[in-house]
Write a protein that holds these residues in place. Structure first.
Motif, PDB file in Angstrom:
ATOM      1  N   SER A  13      51.864  47.129  40.485  1.00 19.29           N
ATOM      2  CA  SER A  13      51.025  45.939  40.609  1.00 19.29           C
ATOM      3  C   SER A  13      49.765  46.253  41.401  1.00 19.29           C
ATOM      4  O   SER A  13      48.660  45.854  41.040  1.00 19.29           O
ATOM      5  CB  SER A  13      51.814  44.816  41.286  1.00 19.29           C
ATOM      6  OG  SER A  13      50.999  43.704  41.491  1.00 19.29           O
ATOM      7  N   PHE A  14      49.899  46.987  42.506  1.00 23.02           N
ATOM      8  CA  PHE A  14      48.752  47.359  43.338  1.00 23.02           C
ATOM      9  C   PHE A  14      47.766  48.229  42.557  1.00 23.02           C
ATOM     10  O   PHE A  14      46.561  47.999  42.569  1.00 23.02           O
ATOM     11  CB  PHE A  14      49.227  48.092  44.597  1.00 23.02           C
ATOM     12  CG  PHE A  14      48.115  48.632  45.435  1.00 23.02           C
ATOM     13  CD1 PHE A  14      47.347  47.783  46.228  1.00 23.02           C
ATOM     14  CD2 PHE A  14      47.815  49.981  45.421  1.00 23.02           C
ATOM     15  CE1 PHE A  14      46.310  48.279  46.999  1.00 23.02           C
ATOM     16  CE2 PHE A  14      46.777  50.488  46.186  1.00 23.02           C
ATOM     17  CZ  PHE A  14      46.021  49.627  46.977  1.00 23.02           C
ATOM     18  N   LEU A  15      48.287  49.262  41.851  1.00 22.90           N
ATOM     19  CA  LEU A  15      47.413  50.147  41.078  1.00 22.90           C
ATOM     20  C   LEU A  15      46.699  49.392  39.969  1.00 22.90           C
ATOM     21  O   LEU A  15      45.498  49.593  39.738  1.00 22.90           O
ATOM     22  CB  LEU A  15      48.220  51.309  40.497  1.00 22.90           C
ATOM     23  CG  LEU A  15      48.765  52.306  41.514  1.00 22.90           C
ATOM     24  CD1 LEU A  15      49.682  53.315  40.823  1.00 22.90           C
ATOM     25  CD2 LEU A  15      47.635  53.010  42.240  1.00 22.90           C
ATOM     26  N   LEU A  16      47.424  48.534  39.285  1.00 23.42           N
ATOM     27  CA  LEU A  16      46.801  47.739  38.232  1.00 23.42           C
ATOM     28  C   LEU A  16      45.757  46.791  38.799  1.00 23.42           C
ATOM     29  O   LEU A  16      44.721  46.549  38.184  1.00 23.42           O
ATOM     30  CB  LEU A  16      47.865  46.957  37.453  1.00 23.42           C
ATOM     31  CG  LEU A  16      48.747  47.792  36.534  1.00 23.42           C
ATOM     32  CD1 LEU A  16      49.900  46.961  35.996  1.00 23.42           C
ATOM     33  CD2 LEU A  16      47.930  48.383  35.397  1.00 23.42           C
ATOM     34  N   LYS A  17      46.007  46.259  39.996  1.00 26.94           N
ATOM     35  CA  LYS A  17      45.053  45.352  40.622  1.00 26.94           C
ATOM     36  C   LYS A  17      43.751  46.085  40.938  1.00 26.94           C
ATOM     37  O   LYS A  17      42.669  45.575  40.686  1.00 26.94           O
ATOM     38  CB  LYS A  17      45.651  44.750  41.894  1.00 26.94           C
ATOM     39  CG  LYS A  17      44.798  43.681  42.519  1.00 26.94           C
ATOM     40  CD  LYS A  17      45.522  43.027  43.683  1.00 26.94           C
ATOM     41  CE  LYS A  17      44.713  41.906  44.283  1.00 26.94           C
ATOM     42  NZ  LYS A  17      45.432  41.212  45.341  1.00 26.94           N
ATOM     43  N   ILE A  18      43.853  47.295  41.467  1.00 33.25           N
ATOM     44  CA  ILE A  18      42.659  48.092  41.769  1.00 33.25           C
ATOM     45  C   ILE A  18      41.883  48.386  40.487  1.00 33.25           C
ATOM     46  O   ILE A  18      40.670  48.190  40.407  1.00 33.25           O
ATOM     47  CB  ILE A  18      43.041  49.418  42.480  1.00 33.25           C
ATOM     48  CG1 ILE A  18      43.715  49.140  43.813  1.00 33.25           C
ATOM     49  CG2 ILE A  18      41.823  50.322  42.640  1.00 33.25           C
ATOM     50  CD1 ILE A  18      42.848  48.455  44.834  1.00 33.25           C
ATOM     51  N   PHE A  19      42.588  48.870  39.464  1.00 32.86           N
ATOM     52  CA  PHE A  19      41.946  49.176  38.186  1.00 32.86           C
ATOM     53  C   PHE A  19      41.311  47.916  37.598  1.00 32.86           C
ATOM     54  O   PHE A  19      40.183  47.943  37.117  1.00 32.86           O
ATOM     55  CB  PHE A  19      42.974  49.760  37.209  1.00 32.86           C
ATOM     56  CG  PHE A  19      42.413  49.999  35.837  1.00 32.86           C
ATOM     57  CD1 PHE A  19      41.579  51.080  35.607  1.00 32.86           C
ATOM     58  CD2 PHE A  19      42.719  49.142  34.798  1.00 32.86           C
ATOM     59  CE1 PHE A  19      41.059  51.298  34.343  1.00 32.86           C
ATOM     60  CE2 PHE A  19      42.200  49.352  33.536  1.00 32.86           C
ATOM     61  CZ  PHE A  19      41.372  50.441  33.308  1.00 32.86           C
ATOM     62  N   THR A  20      42.038  46.809  37.652  1.00 33.33           N
ATOM     63  CA  THR A  20      41.548  45.551  37.106  1.00 33.33           C
ATOM     64  C   THR A  20      40.289  45.094  37.833  1.00 33.33           C
ATOM     65  O   THR A  20      39.331  44.647  37.205  1.00 33.33           O
ATOM     66  CB  THR A  20      42.645  44.468  37.192  1.00 33.33           C
ATOM     67  OG1 THR A  20      43.798  44.940  36.486  1.00 33.33           O
ATOM     68  CG2 THR A  20      42.184  43.169  36.572  1.00 33.33           C
ATOM     69  N   LYS A  21      40.262  45.210  39.144  1.00 30.25           N
ATOM     70  CA  LYS A  21      39.076  44.800  39.908  1.00 30.25           C
ATOM     71  C   LYS A  21      37.849  45.596  39.474  1.00 30.25           C
ATOM     72  O   LYS A  21      36.767  45.037  39.320  1.00 30.25           O
ATOM     73  CB  LYS A  21      39.311  44.971  41.416  1.00 30.25           C
ATOM     74  CG  LYS A  21      40.091  43.856  42.034  1.00 30.25           C
ATOM     75  CD  LYS A  21      40.147  44.024  43.546  1.00 30.25           C
ATOM     76  CE  LYS A  21      40.812  42.824  44.173  1.00 30.25           C
ATOM     77  NZ  LYS A  21      40.807  42.889  45.629  1.00 30.25           N
ATOM     78  N   ILE A  22      38.029  46.885  39.269  1.00 30.85           N
ATOM     79  CA  ILE A  22      36.911  47.727  38.830  1.00 30.85           C
ATOM     80  C   ILE A  22      36.424  47.264  37.459  1.00 30.85           C
ATOM     81  O   ILE A  22      35.224  47.104  37.228  1.00 30.85           O
ATOM     82  CB  ILE A  22      37.329  49.212  38.804  1.00 30.85           C
ATOM     83  CG1 ILE A  22      37.572  49.705  40.225  1.00 30.85           C
ATOM     84  CG2 ILE A  22      36.273  50.067  38.102  1.00 30.85           C
ATOM     85  CD1 ILE A  22      38.258  51.062  40.299  1.00 30.85           C
ATOM     86  N   GLN A  23      37.348  47.022  36.551  1.00 33.39           N
ATOM     87  CA  GLN A  23      36.984  46.581  35.207  1.00 33.39           C
ATOM     88  C   GLN A  23      36.325  45.207  35.225  1.00 33.39           C
ATOM     89  O   GLN A  23      35.361  44.966  34.514  1.00 33.39           O
ATOM     90  CB  GLN A  23      38.228  46.551  34.302  1.00 33.39           C
ATOM     91  CG  GLN A  23      38.815  47.900  34.021  1.00 33.39           C
ATOM     92  CD  GLN A  23      37.867  48.768  33.220  1.00 33.39           C
ATOM     93  OE1 GLN A  23      37.265  48.309  32.270  1.00 33.39           O
ATOM     94  NE2 GLN A  23      37.724  50.012  33.620  1.00 33.39           N
ATOM     95  N   LEU A  24      36.850  44.304  36.039  1.00 31.74           N
ATOM     96  CA  LEU A  24      36.330  42.941  36.069  1.00 31.74           C
ATOM     97  C   LEU A  24      34.921  42.869  36.651  1.00 31.74           C
ATOM     98  O   LEU A  24      34.147  41.990  36.289  1.00 31.74           O
ATOM     99  CB  LEU A  24      37.267  42.031  36.857  1.00 31.74           C
ATOM    100  CG  LEU A  24      38.630  41.775  36.208  1.00 31.74           C
ATOM    101  CD1 LEU A  24      39.506  40.953  37.130  1.00 31.74           C
ATOM    102  CD2 LEU A  24      38.482  41.112  34.864  1.00 31.74           C
ATOM    103  N   LYS A  25      34.577  43.792  37.523  1.00 29.44           N
ATOM    104  CA  LYS A  25      33.233  43.782  38.108  1.00 29.44           C
ATOM    105  C   LYS A  25      32.164  44.110  37.073  1.00 29.44           C
ATOM    106  O   LYS A  25      31.030  43.663  37.191  1.00 29.44           O
ATOM    107  CB  LYS A  25      33.142  44.767  39.278  1.00 29.44           C
ATOM    108  CG  LYS A  25      33.811  44.261  40.514  1.00 29.44           C
ATOM    109  CD  LYS A  25      33.637  45.220  41.663  1.00 29.44           C
ATOM    110  CE  LYS A  25      34.357  44.655  42.878  1.00 29.44           C
ATOM    111  NZ  LYS A  25      34.126  45.427  44.069  1.00 29.44           N
ATOM    112  N   THR A  26      32.516  44.900  36.064  1.00 33.06           N
ATOM    113  CA  THR A  26      31.524  45.313  35.075  1.00 33.06           C
ATOM    114  C   THR A  26      31.480  44.410  33.849  1.00 33.06           C
ATOM    115  O   THR A  26      30.551  44.517  33.052  1.00 33.06           O
ATOM    116  CB  THR A  26      31.796  46.764  34.620  1.00 33.06           C
ATOM    117  OG1 THR A  26      33.084  46.821  34.011  1.00 33.06           O
ATOM    118  CG2 THR A  26      31.732  47.717  35.796  1.00 33.06           C
ATOM    119  N   ALA A  27      32.446  43.528  33.695  1.00 32.11           N
ATOM    120  CA  ALA A  27      32.510  42.665  32.503  1.00 32.11           C
ATOM    121  C   ALA A  27      31.492  41.537  32.586  1.00 32.11           C
ATOM    122  O   ALA A  27      31.302  40.933  33.636  1.00 32.11           O
ATOM    123  CB  ALA A  27      33.915  42.088  32.360  1.00 32.11           C
TER     124      ALA A  27
END
Length: 172
Positions: A13-27
Motif C-alpha cells: 500500500s505504501f509503495l503504491l501510494k508513493i507511485f500513485t502520488k508521482i503519477q497523479l502530480k503529472t496528470a
C-alpha cells in the motif's frame, strides 16, 4: 492502492501510494471510479477537486479480478474494452459511437489499438456493428467477442475500459 489499503497490506500500500502520488502530480485530470475512491484521492493523496472526475464504474464487482492478475499479453497494443449487453439500445449506440471515433482515437494516441466488444449480442446487432466497422474501415482494430462467460482475463489484459453513455448511467 485502495484495494491493498483495505486489505491491510501496508508495505505494498505504501509503495503504491508513493507511485500513485508521482503519477497523479503529472496528470491533467483524474477519473475516479467510485465516490469512496474520490474521497480517498482528496484526503490521502491531496488531489485537487478541479482535476478530479467521478464516474462510478459499471462492471459488477463480482466480475472484476479479485486479486492481482498477470497480463497474458505482452505486445504494444493498447487494449480498450467495452463491456455491456449489445442487445440494449443505449449500449449499441455507445458501441457505434466508439466505432465511429476509433480512427480518430488511433491517430491521437499514435499506438496500435484493439477495441474489444464484450456482451450479449444478437445477429441483428452483429450485422449493424460489422456494417459500421466496414464503413469506417476499422476492421483491424475491433474484435466482437460477444458474451463471455468469465471476462476477468479480458478485463485484466485491458489497458482502457470504455463506457460512453448518452441516455443512461451504468452498463447493463
Amino acid at each position: 492502492y485502495e484495494r491493498e489499503h483495505r486489505r491491510g497490506n501496508t508495505i505494498l500500500s505504501f509503495l503504491l501510494k508513493i507511485f500513485t502520488k508521482i503519477q497523479l502530480k503529472t496528470a491533467n485530470f483524474i477519473i475516479s471510479i467510485s465516490d469512496e475512491m474520490t474521497k480517498m484521492l482528496i484526503t490521502d493523496l491531496n488531489v485537487t477537486k478541479e482535476r478530479l472526475f467521478t464516474i462510478v464504474h459499471t462492471i459488477p464487482h463480482e466480475l472484476l479480478p479479485q486479486q492481482h492478475c498477470e497480463k497474458t499479453t505482452r505486445d504494444n497494443i493498447v487494449r480498450m474494452v467495452f463491456f455491456g449487453s449489445l442487445t440494449m439500445r443505449q449500449n449499441l449506440e455507445a458501441a457505434l459511437f466508439l466505432i465511429n471515433t476509433l480512427s480518430f482515437i488511433t491517430r491521437r494516441i499514435n499506438k496500435p489499438v484493439k477495441l474489444l466488444l464484450i456482451g450479449a449480442i444478437s445477429e441483428n446487432e452483429i450485422k449493424t456493428l460489422t456494417r459500421m466497422i466496414s464503413l469506417y474501415n476499422v476492421e483491424k482494430y475491433i474484435e466482437i467477442l460477444g458474451y463471455v462467460e468469465d471476462p476477468s482475463q479480458v478485463l485484466c489484459n485491458a489497458d482502457i475500459f470504455l463506457a460512453p453513455m448518452f441516455t443512461m448511467s451504468g452498463v447493463s
